[in-house]
Scaffold this motif. Structure first.
Motif, PDB file in Angstrom:
ATOM      1  N   SER A 169       8.023  48.920 -32.336  1.00 35.32           N
ATOM      2  CA  SER A 169       7.504  50.057 -33.087  1.00 35.32           C
ATOM      3  C   SER A 169       7.850  49.862 -34.556  1.00 35.32           C
ATOM      4  CB  SER A 169       8.138  51.353 -32.584  1.00 35.32           C
ATOM      5  OG  SER A 169       9.523  51.378 -32.898  1.00 35.32           O
ATOM      6  N   SER A 170       7.269  50.679 -35.411  1.00 37.84           N
ATOM      7  CA  SER A 170       7.545  50.576 -36.843  1.00 37.84           C
ATOM      8  C   SER A 170       9.036  50.771 -37.136  1.00 37.84           C
ATOM      9  CB  SER A 170       6.727  51.620 -37.615  1.00 37.84           C
ATOM     10  OG  SER A 170       6.999  51.550 -38.997  1.00 37.84           O
ATOM     11  N   LYS A 171       9.656  51.730 -36.457  1.00 38.61           N
ATOM     12  CA  LYS A 171      11.088  51.987 -36.665  1.00 38.61           C
ATOM     13  C   LYS A 171      11.934  50.823 -36.173  1.00 38.61           C
ATOM     14  CE  LYS A 171      10.968  57.051 -36.567  1.00 38.61           C
ATOM     15  NZ  LYS A 171      11.452  58.271 -35.876  1.00 38.61           N
ATOM     16  N   ASP A 172      11.590  50.290 -34.990  1.00 43.48           N
ATOM     17  CA  ASP A 172      12.361  49.162 -34.451  1.00 43.48           C
ATOM     18  C   ASP A 172      12.200  47.922 -35.326  1.00 43.48           C
ATOM     19  OD1 ASP A 172      13.323  50.629 -32.334  1.00 43.48           O
ATOM     20  OD2 ASP A 172      11.735  50.021 -30.958  1.00 43.48           O
ATOM     21  N   TYR A 173      11.000  47.725 -35.855  1.00 45.92           N
ATOM     22  CA  TYR A 173      10.760  46.584 -36.727  1.00 45.92           C
ATOM     23  C   TYR A 173      11.597  46.694 -38.004  1.00 45.92           C
ATOM     24  CZ  TYR A 173       8.369  43.471 -39.994  1.00 45.92           C
ATOM     25  OH  TYR A 173       8.095  42.513 -40.940  1.00 45.92           O
ATOM     26  N   THR A 174      11.591  47.888 -38.592  1.00 48.93           N
ATOM     27  CA  THR A 174      12.381  48.109 -39.808  1.00 48.93           C
ATOM     28  C   THR A 174      13.864  47.894 -39.536  1.00 48.93           C
ATOM     29  OG1 THR A 174      10.761  49.713 -40.627  1.00 48.93           O
ATOM     30  CG2 THR A 174      12.956  49.773 -41.612  1.00 48.93           C
ATOM     31  N   ARG A 175      14.326  48.370 -38.389  1.00 51.78           N
ATOM     32  CA  ARG A 175      15.731  48.209 -38.014  1.00 51.78           C
ATOM     33  C   ARG A 175      16.080  46.728 -37.837  1.00 51.78           C
ATOM     34  NH1 ARG A 175      15.554  51.086 -33.658  1.00 51.78           N
ATOM     35  NH2 ARG A 175      15.756  53.048 -34.802  1.00 51.78           N
ATOM     36  N   GLY A 197       7.106  53.702 -28.506  1.00 50.00           N
ATOM     37  CA  GLY A 197       7.015  54.154 -29.894  1.00 50.00           C
ATOM     38  C   GLY A 197       5.924  53.487 -30.695  1.00 50.00           C
ATOM     39  N   GLU A 241      16.295  44.993 -41.236  1.00 49.44           N
ATOM     40  CA  GLU A 241      17.542  45.341 -41.923  1.00 49.44           C
ATOM     41  C   GLU A 241      18.686  44.436 -41.485  1.00 49.44           C
ATOM     42  OE1 GLU A 241      18.099  47.227 -44.346  1.00 49.44           O
ATOM     43  OE2 GLU A 241      16.323  48.495 -44.497  1.00 49.44           O
ATOM     44  N   LYS A 294       2.883  54.933 -26.774  1.00 50.33           N
ATOM     45  CA  LYS A 294       3.580  55.743 -27.783  1.00 50.33           C
ATOM     46  C   LYS A 294       4.843  56.349 -27.215  1.00 50.33           C
ATOM     47  CE  LYS A 294       3.938  58.068 -31.694  1.00 50.33           C
ATOM     48  NZ  LYS A 294       4.206  57.403 -32.992  1.00 50.33           N
TER      49      LYS A 294
END
Length: 252
Positions: free
Chosen positions: A66-72, A40, A75, A36
């Motif tokens: 991480s969830s944020k890196d995946y979303t980024r 992350g 995009e 974590k």
């Protein structure tokens, strides 16, 4: 979900992992905390994907997003404006046809205003639909909500004629439902039905052996940099026994 419930759920997952892997609860929690802080990754993700196992190479953890890196990343690779195309199966099918990408044969599009058969005839009501599907008695057909997802809004079966009325016998089952009643299950919140009908495709024996009732799929990630196309990852998805799809949320 409350904090207490979240902690309770986490501890339950950790205890089950400890019983399966033989690792102590403390070592699993410290490993999850390290992942974590460093990368992350969520606690549940770390544990439920097997990253907490002793035989998992610690260096491989850094390769997970991480969830944020995946979303980024999504995009960049697939901007939001383009994602809706694959959320509508009729539009998606038109795209496949235009690009000559092989897919199941489209038999018709059912809608109270815009519905049309593959031959261009109107397909706007249950009478027209029944008349059209009479041509497919004894054949396997897939019914798909145009905006269905995660296995919802999907039904596959054999078209049958019983006492002058069409019914559909679910694949790999003795369950039968009248065509009219089946269509009613697809009604949306606006009291409308929007479906496509495709010819059922029998999958290759090699992949069917994992589960012959579901359409098992291999999902591949490819990267096209303009000069070459590179496979960067793949995963096989297998449905539960009795399920018609490989979606985790699909019922048998």
């Amino acid at each position: 979900m409350s904090v207490v419930t979240s902690i309770s759920t986490l501890l339950d997952i950790v205890r089950r992992e400890s019983a399966i892997s033989g690792r102590s609860v403390f070592s699993i929690l410290t490993g999850a905390l390290r992942a974590k802080v460093s990368y992350g990754l969520g606690y549940k993700y770390f544990i439920m994907t097997g990253l907490a196992r002793e035989d998992f190479n610690p260096n491989e953890v850094a390769k997970h997003l991480s969830s944020k890196d995946y979303t980024r990343a999504i995009e960049i690779l697939n901007p939001l404006a383009y994602r809706k195309i694959t959320q509508h199966k009729f539009v998606e099918k038109a795209l496949y046809n235009a690009l000559h990408i092989n897919s199941a044969e489209l038999l018709g599009y059912y809608h109270f205003q815009r519905g049309v058969t593959a031959q261009g005839d109107p397909l706007n009501d249950i009478v027209q639909l029944s008349d059209y599907l009479t041509n497919f008695v004894g054949q396997k057909i897939c019914f798909k909500l145009c905006e269905g997802w995660s296995g919802k809004g999907f039904y596959a079966g054999t078209i049958e004629m019983q006492n002058g009325e069409l019914s559909v016998r679910k694949l790999f089952s003795d369950e039968r439902i009248k065509l009219r009643d089946l269509i009613e299950t697809f009604v949306n919140d606006d009291n409308e039905v929007e479906l496509i009908f495709e010819r059922y495709v029998t999958q290759a024996a090699g992949i069917a052996q994992f589960n012959d009732t579901s359409v098992n799929t291999i999902r591949a990630w490819v990267l096209d940099d303009g000069s070459k196309i590179e496979l960067i990852g793949a995963v096989i998805r297998i449905g539960r026994k009795g399920s018609l799809t490989d979606n985790s949320g699909a019922a048998a």
